[in-house]
Design a protein around this motif. Structure first.
Motif, PDB file in Angstrom:
ATOM      1  N   MET A   1       0.807  -1.204   0.000  1.00 38.63           N
ATOM      2  CA  MET A   1       0.000   0.000   0.000  1.00 38.63           C
ATOM      3  C   MET A   1       0.853   1.272   0.000  1.00 38.63           C
ATOM      4  N   PHE A   2       2.166   1.146   0.230  1.00 39.36           N
ATOM      5  CA  PHE A   2       3.029   2.318   0.344  1.00 39.36           C
ATOM      6  C   PHE A   2       3.723   2.694  -0.957  1.00 39.36           C
ATOM      7  N   GLY A   3       3.533   1.901  -2.010  1.00 37.08           N
ATOM      8  CA  GLY A   3       4.106   2.233  -3.296  1.00 37.08           C
ATOM      9  C   GLY A   3       5.615   2.432  -3.226  1.00 37.08           C
ATOM     10  N   ASN A   4       6.105   3.496  -3.880  1.00 36.45           N
ATOM     11  CA  ASN A   4       7.540   3.763  -3.904  1.00 36.45           C
ATOM     12  C   ASN A   4       8.064   4.340  -2.600  1.00 36.45           C
ATOM     13  N   ARG A   5       7.184   4.518  -1.592  1.00 37.19           N
ATOM     14  CA  ARG A   5       7.606   5.098  -0.313  1.00 37.19           C
ATOM     15  C   ARG A   5       7.720   4.035   0.776  1.00 37.19           C
ATOM     16  N   VAL A   6       7.881   2.799   0.365  1.00 37.91           N
ATOM     17  CA  VAL A   6       7.870   1.713   1.341  1.00 37.91           C
ATOM     18  C   VAL A   6       9.075   1.777   2.278  1.00 37.91           C
ATOM     19  N   GLN A   7      10.225   2.263   1.791  1.00 38.18           N
ATOM     20  CA  GLN A   7      11.407   2.343   2.653  1.00 38.18           C
ATOM     21  C   GLN A   7      11.171   3.319   3.807  1.00 38.18           C
ATOM     22  N   GLU A   8      10.583   4.466   3.519  1.00 37.88           N
ATOM     23  CA  GLU A   8      10.347   5.423   4.595  1.00 37.88           C
ATOM     24  C   GLU A   8       9.259   4.928   5.542  1.00 37.88           C
ATOM     25  N   ALA A   9       8.276   4.183   5.031  1.00 35.88           N
ATOM     26  CA  ALA A   9       7.264   3.602   5.914  1.00 35.88           C
ATOM     27  C   ALA A   9       7.902   2.592   6.858  1.00 35.88           C
ATOM     28  N   GLY A  10       8.846   1.800   6.346  1.00 39.04           N
ATOM     29  CA  GLY A  10       9.543   0.832   7.194  1.00 39.04           C
ATOM     30  C   GLY A  10      10.347   1.500   8.287  1.00 39.04           C
ATOM     31  N   ALA A  11      11.100   2.544   7.923  1.00 40.19           N
ATOM     32  CA  ALA A  11      11.877   3.265   8.935  1.00 40.19           C
ATOM     33  C   ALA A  11      10.947   3.915   9.952  1.00 40.19           C
ATOM     34  N   GLY A  12       9.830   4.462   9.471  1.00 32.93           N
ATOM     35  CA  GLY A  12       8.880   5.106  10.371  1.00 32.93           C
ATOM     36  C   GLY A  12       8.295   4.155  11.391  1.00 32.93           C
ATOM     37  N   ILE A  13       7.938   2.944  10.969  1.00 34.98           N
ATOM     38  CA  ILE A  13       7.297   2.031  11.915  1.00 34.98           C
ATOM     39  C   ILE A  13       8.302   1.498  12.935  1.00 34.98           C
ATOM     40  N   VAL A  14       9.579   1.387  12.575  1.00 38.44           N
ATOM     41  CA  VAL A  14      10.575   0.991  13.579  1.00 38.44           C
ATOM     42  C   VAL A  14      10.660   2.061  14.668  1.00 38.44           C
ATOM     43  N   SER A  15      10.559   3.341  14.265  1.00 43.66           N
ATOM     44  CA  SER A  15      10.616   4.423  15.250  1.00 43.66           C
ATOM     45  C   SER A  15       9.359   4.501  16.109  1.00 43.66           C
ATOM     46  N   LEU A  16       8.259   3.908  15.635  1.00 39.10           N
ATOM     47  CA  LEU A  16       6.980   3.962  16.356  1.00 39.10           C
ATOM     48  C   LEU A  16       6.636   2.668  17.078  1.00 39.10           C
ATOM     49  N   SER A  17       7.331   1.598  16.775  1.00 40.37           N
ATOM     50  CA  SER A  17       6.865   0.278  17.207  1.00 40.37           C
ATOM     51  C   SER A  17       6.776   0.147  18.717  1.00 40.37           C
ATOM     52  N   ARG A  18       7.737   0.694  19.457  1.00 37.46           N
ATOM     53  CA  ARG A  18       7.673   0.595  20.918  1.00 37.46           C
ATOM     54  C   ARG A  18       6.545   1.459  21.485  1.00 37.46           C
ATOM     55  N   LEU A  19       6.279   2.598  20.873  1.00 31.83           N
ATOM     56  CA  LEU A  19       5.150   3.426  21.297  1.00 31.83           C
ATOM     57  C   LEU A  19       3.829   2.708  21.069  1.00 31.83           C
TER      58      LEU A  19
END
Length: 427
Positions: free
Chosen positions: A379-397
């Motif tokens: 669902m993230f298209g060509n922005r999948v790398q930034e979505a992956g980095a973003g969720i690592v930064s949010l996962s503990r929250l």
């Protein structure tokens, strides 16, 4: 005596840094606080009675968790949306208090590093790209950390809470150390270097696990997944990789992710060494394009190759179609081996030229011996790398909201300023 004192101070500092490196939580947590925060994130503004219905928690438990999340600054009340005639604060809807905060994500690729600012919903606020340093690992890490520090310094009206790193190679999430053969890194202390430079908690994850985590946690289609559901995520761009999600959790072996780089793959048109990554990577496709004189010998990019195909260059179309065929057969091999309930593909090898997905699907259907199965594109298209980095930064929250705020040192007096603009200049 002085030597002993210095050693003690050094050990103490290393201990603090270790405490600031926290393994990511790429799963749907079933804790009460996480469930309430997820309900508000997905459905807010929402009342406590609706939260109780969605989470199957008692109204008393929901009230306790909402109070804790309000105190932590993660939620805010919306008295203006209270039902007319309702009495008492439990009738006041709540929503995510996203404006005061951000998290910082870094996707460290073989060639390019993306630095991403993300809000509490997982939405990208801003992203900049910079070449990944090719120097020795110590110098490279110092350069990346300084770039991230400068980037964060431009966000004056949002409080940074956490740093997440998505990177290829073998990742030890507990220590934040990375082995990355293509970068020449060995036991690179990614987590501790960033923790020291940014003075924030840091989580580090394999980039393919991170992208699968983004599909799970940011692309939710239902509040609670079926505990028996499994999903296979296949990634291809400059590298290839896969991840498994089982029962709402990204499967992360203690010994690190497996590899599909060496799966057999043969293509006379693309060349390669008979292995998947050397056949379908961006580097391999560009080498073939130069060999066929589709692109200039000394330069050219996949974007230019895609542009040529769209302008009617038959050789460019055939080259991208061949890459799609090889990828489709590889996905079929993995599907037949693992037989997941859901199948997702991501990375620019799939998304930058979606016209070739028909060839991916045709090769997949021809090669797979199991009953037909749909392939879903990320669902993230060509922005999948930034979505992956973003969720690592949010996962503990997302997994432990109050605990993460405590670890981030943000339980005291969070900023409450709305409408922060993205920084004007990049790293």
């Amino acid at each position: 005596m002085r030597s002993t004192t210095l050693t003690s101070a050094s050990d103490s500092r290393k201990g603090r840094l270790r405490q600031h490196v926290v393994a990511p939580s790429l799963h749907l947590s079933d804790s009460a606080a996480a469930a309430v925060f997820r309900a508000v994130r997905l459905r807010g503004p929402v009342g406590r009675d609706v939260i109780a219905g969605v989470t199957s928690l008692s109204i008393a438990t929901v009230n306790r968790q909402v109070i804790a999340l309000l105190h932590a600054g993660l939620l805010r009340e919306r008295a203006d949306l209270a039902v007319s005639g309702a009495i008492g604060r439990p009738r006041v809807p709540v929503e995510v208090n996203h404006e005061p905060f951000l998290t910082l994500g870094l996707h460290i690729g073989a060639r390019t590093t993306s630095i991403v600012a993300t809000d509490l919903f997982g939405r990208t606020l801003d992203v900049v790209e910079t070449p990944t340093p090719r120097s020795a690992q110590g110098t490279a890490l110092a350069s990346l950390a300084e770039g991230a520090r400068r980037y964060l310094s431009r966000w004056h009206r949002r409080r940074p809470l956490w740093v997440g790193v998505a990177i290829g190679g073998a990742v030890d999430g507990a220590s934040g150390q990375v082995d990355h053969a293509r970068l020449g890194w060995r036991q690179a202390p990614v987590g501790s270097v960033l923790a020291e430079a940014l003075e924030l908690p840091v989580s580090v994850a394999s980039h393919v696990h991170a992208m699968a985590g983004a599909e799970l946690l940011l692309g939710m289609r239902r509040f609670t997944p079926n505990a028996t559901t499994s999903s296979l995520y296949v990634y291809a761009r400059e590298t290839v990789g896969y991840a498994l999600v089982i029962g709402g959790r990204v499967h992360s072996p203690a010994s690190g992710p497996g590899t599909i780089a060496t799966l057999p793959a043969v293509s006379e048109l693309l060349g390669g060494s008979g292995q998947l990554e050397s056949t379908v990577s961006d580097e391999a496709v560009l080498a073939a394009a130069r060999r066929l004189r589709i692109l200039p010998t000394a330069r050219g990019s996949v974007t230019e190759l895609v542009r040529a195909a769209r302008k009617g260059d038959q050789q460019a179309r055939e080259l991208l179609a061949e890459r799609a065929r090889v990828l489709g057969e590889a996905v079929a091999l993995l599907r037949d081996l693992l037989n997941p309930d859901d199948l997702v593909v991501g990375g620019q090898a799939f998304t930058e030229y979606p016209e070739a997905m028909a060839q991916v699907e045709a090769a997949f259907n021809a090669r797979s011996v199991l009953p037909p199965r749909d392939i879903r594109v990320t669902m993230f298209g060509n922005r999948v790398q930034e979505a992956g980095a973003g969720i690592v930064s949010l996962s503990r929250l997302y997994a432990d909201p109050v605990g993460a705020m405590r670890r981030a040192g943000a339980l005291g007096s969070p900023l409450r300023v709305a409408g922060d603009a993205a920084p004007e200049s990049s790293v």
